[in-house]
Design a protein around this motif. Structure first.
Motif, PDB file in Angstrom:
ATOM      1  N   VAL A 193      47.896  56.254  56.772  1.00  0.00           N
ATOM      2  CA  VAL A 193      48.272  54.895  56.375  1.00  0.00           C
ATOM      3  C   VAL A 193      48.510  54.817  54.870  1.00  0.00           C
ATOM      4  N   LEU A 194      47.605  55.424  54.087  1.00  0.00           N
ATOM      5  CA  LEU A 194      47.718  55.371  52.630  1.00  0.00           C
ATOM      6  C   LEU A 194      48.993  56.036  52.136  1.00  0.00           C
ATOM      7  N   SER A 195      49.404  57.082  52.805  1.00  0.00           N
ATOM      8  CA  SER A 195      50.601  57.799  52.372  1.00  0.00           C
ATOM      9  C   SER A 195      51.890  57.138  52.842  1.00  0.00           C
ATOM     10  N   SER A 196      51.768  56.084  53.639  1.00  0.00           N
ATOM     11  CA  SER A 196      52.962  55.457  54.215  1.00  0.00           C
ATOM     12  C   SER A 196      53.380  54.179  53.507  1.00  0.00           C
ATOM     13  N   THR A 197      52.611  53.718  52.517  1.00  0.00           N
ATOM     14  CA  THR A 197      52.969  52.475  51.841  1.00  0.00           C
ATOM     15  C   THR A 197      52.838  52.601  50.333  1.00  0.00           C
ATOM     16  N   ALA A 247      42.704  57.028  45.221  1.00  0.00           N
ATOM     17  CA  ALA A 247      43.129  57.131  43.823  1.00  0.00           C
ATOM     18  C   ALA A 247      44.576  57.595  43.719  1.00  0.00           C
ATOM     19  N   VAL A 248      44.933  58.595  44.515  1.00  0.00           N
ATOM     20  CA  VAL A 248      46.309  59.101  44.500  1.00  0.00           C
ATOM     21  C   VAL A 248      47.283  58.022  44.984  1.00  0.00           C
ATOM     22  N   ALA A 249      46.899  57.318  46.040  1.00  0.00           N
ATOM     23  CA  ALA A 249      47.770  56.272  46.592  1.00  0.00           C
ATOM     24  C   ALA A 249      47.967  55.134  45.597  1.00  0.00           C
ATOM     25  N   ILE A 250      46.889  54.713  44.926  1.00  0.00           N
ATOM     26  CA  ILE A 250      46.987  53.628  43.941  1.00  0.00           C
ATOM     27  C   ILE A 250      47.871  54.035  42.772  1.00  0.00           C
ATOM     28  N   GLU A 251      47.691  55.251  42.292  1.00  0.00           N
ATOM     29  CA  GLU A 251      48.500  55.724  41.163  1.00  0.00           C
ATOM     30  C   GLU A 251      49.969  55.830  41.549  1.00  0.00           C
ATOM     31  N   LEU A 286      53.092  53.797  39.770  1.00  0.00           N
ATOM     32  CA  LEU A 286      54.264  54.477  39.221  1.00  0.00           C
ATOM     33  C   LEU A 286      55.542  54.003  39.903  1.00  0.00           C
ATOM     34  N   PHE A 287      55.472  53.791  41.210  1.00  0.00           N
ATOM     35  CA  PHE A 287      56.650  53.326  41.939  1.00  0.00           C
ATOM     36  C   PHE A 287      57.058  51.937  41.472  1.00  0.00           C
TER      37      PHE A 287
END
Length: 448
Positions: free
Chosen positions: A58-62, A202-206, A210-211
């Motif tokens: 889920v985190l990697s999809s949004t 943390a990776v998803a938030i960053e 950036l996006f």
């Protein structure tokens, strides 16, 4: 320290308490019960592993940050079996720590509350870069800020498991699990699961940050390209010695207009960027909304009169007292009334009204213009969007409505539009009577 904030000798502060071997032997249950407990533990571990895999997907999809934070909070509660959770982030510009989201309190109540690094559990985690468990927050006298946070948010924190949000060795925030269900202590498995969760979060938030920045910059560059190319072309034409004087004057005026529009666009771009990042703070104070509306109309009336447009006003004799940022609310009104003048018919009308509805005040601006196509309405508050087929009308930056929407949302209200072709358009927004914004980042250490 009293209470259950255990830190055994030789064990890192905040690490989960591990019972001594003799204590374990003294508490050994019967073999059957022991096997059952092991099976339950293995089942829970498998469930946690499955949850982490699901959460990772889920985190990697949004890249939508509000949705992302919501997923992280829900997952935190599920993985640790807690009643609430919160995310605190470090502002990369000020290096201050602030609440970004909580699972149990509306965003507008905690928005940008600053938390000092000293005297707070989250601050300790940031400074030490490792997890911390507090089983009885009320007994943790070293963390005086936590009690103050609870009093401000009318929330009771009993126990906390806090882990750092880290990416490439840098702490970007803290993830907290609050109030273990059934008053159970946090376990080593809870720490392990939440750390794994925090690594992905943390990776998803960053990535979302950036996006958002790159997306906004790309849009801005695209919008600047056309007027800049026009300025370059016109400036080259002005160097031609055979250019007639009347054309030279016309080109010079066009360059002035485009330069002014570029200046307005960059200013609006910077303001919207600050609003979206949360760096703009509302100056919340008692305001006279009726007076603000009348003052805004007075400022705009001359512009309307020049086009033969009449502004009608329908305001009650009194409006309930409310709290808000007078300057920002006036900015919203200026934008809506200016648009109503700009896109109206010559000799048309504008109606400005306000009324008390439930616990809000609703303000509306209606014009008698050509109306907006139904397929364009859904995009009106999108950055840089302009309604197609508006030639002949004064060009804008395409950011005014986005800024107005952000301001209204920061006040805890909402804004919408209703329109019918050839009959006109009505913009409305609501403002809650209660104070929902904060004048500056609320520094908890200033309230201790």
């Amino acid at each position: 320290m009293s209470g259950k904030n255990h830190e055994p000798a030789g064990q890192e502060p905040g690490a989960p308490r591990i019972a001594p071997a003799d204590e374990e032997r003294a508490l050994d249950p019967a073999p059957g019960a022991q096997i059952k407990a092991l099976k339950e533990a293995h089942s829970l571990e498998r469930a946690r592993f499955a949850s982490l895999l699901e959460i990772s997907a889920v985190l990697s999809s949004t890249l939508n940050q509000p949705r992302l934070l919501e997923v992280i909070l829900e997952a935190t509660n599920k993985l640790t079996r807690t009643g609430a959770s919160s995310i605190l982030l470090i502002d990369p510009q000020t290096n201050s720590l602030y609440f970004e989201a909580t699972s149990n309190i509306a965003h507008r109540q905690i928005e940008r509350i600053e938390v000092p690094l000293e005297g707070s559990i989250a601050g300790w985690v940031v400074q030490h870069r490792k997890p911390r468990i507090i089983e009885e927050v009320s007994d943790a006298s070293e963390f005086t800020v936590s009690a103050k946070t609870d009093s401000l948010l009318t929330f009771s924190t009993d126990s906390v498991l806090a882990v750092p949000l880290m990416i490439k060795g840098k702490v970007i925030g803290v993830l907290e699990a609050l109030n273990k269900q059934d008053r159970q202590p946090f376990t080593a498995e809870d720490v392990e699961a939440l750390e794994a969760m925090a690594t992905q979060a943390a990776v998803a938030i960053e990535n979302a940050r950036l996006f958002q920045q790159s997306d906004f910059i790309s849009e801005m560059v695209h919008e600047l390209r056309t007027p800049l190319m026009a300025l370059v072309a016109l400036s080259e034409l002005l160097t031609r010695p055979d250019l007639p004087a009347d054309q030279r004057e016309e080109f010079a005026q066009t360059i002035q207009r485009e330069a002014k529009r570029l200046s307005e666009m960059t200013s609006s771009f910077l303001e919207l960027s600050r609003l979206e990042s949360g760096r703009v703070k509302l100056k919340c104070e008692p305001i006279d909304l009726r007076g603000i509306i009348q003052e805004t109309i007075t400022v705009q009336r001359q512009q309307a009169t020049e086009r033969g447009i009449n502004i009608e006003v329908d305001l009650p004799a009194e409006l309930p007292p409310m709290v808000g940022d007078a300057g920002r609310i006036k900015q919203v009104l200026l934008n809506l009334i200016s648009n109503a003048i700009k896109y109206n018919r010559p000799n048309g009308t504008i109606a400005v009204s306000a009324e008390h509805k439930d616990e809000t005040i609703q303000v509306c601006v209606r014009d008698s213009g050509r109306g907006i196509p139904s397929d364009a309405i859904k995009n009106l508050f999108t950055r840089f969007y302009r309604v197609p087929d508006t030639e002949g009308y004064t060009a804008g930056t395409g950011l005014g409505l986005s800024i107005a929407q952000r301001i209204v949302q920061q006040h805890g209200g909402r804004i919408w539009v209703e329109s019918e072709l050839e009959k006109g358009t009505r913009f409305c927004f609501t403002l809650p009577l209660e104070a929902v914004g904060r004048p500056e980042p609320l520094r908890l250490d200033e309230h201790l």
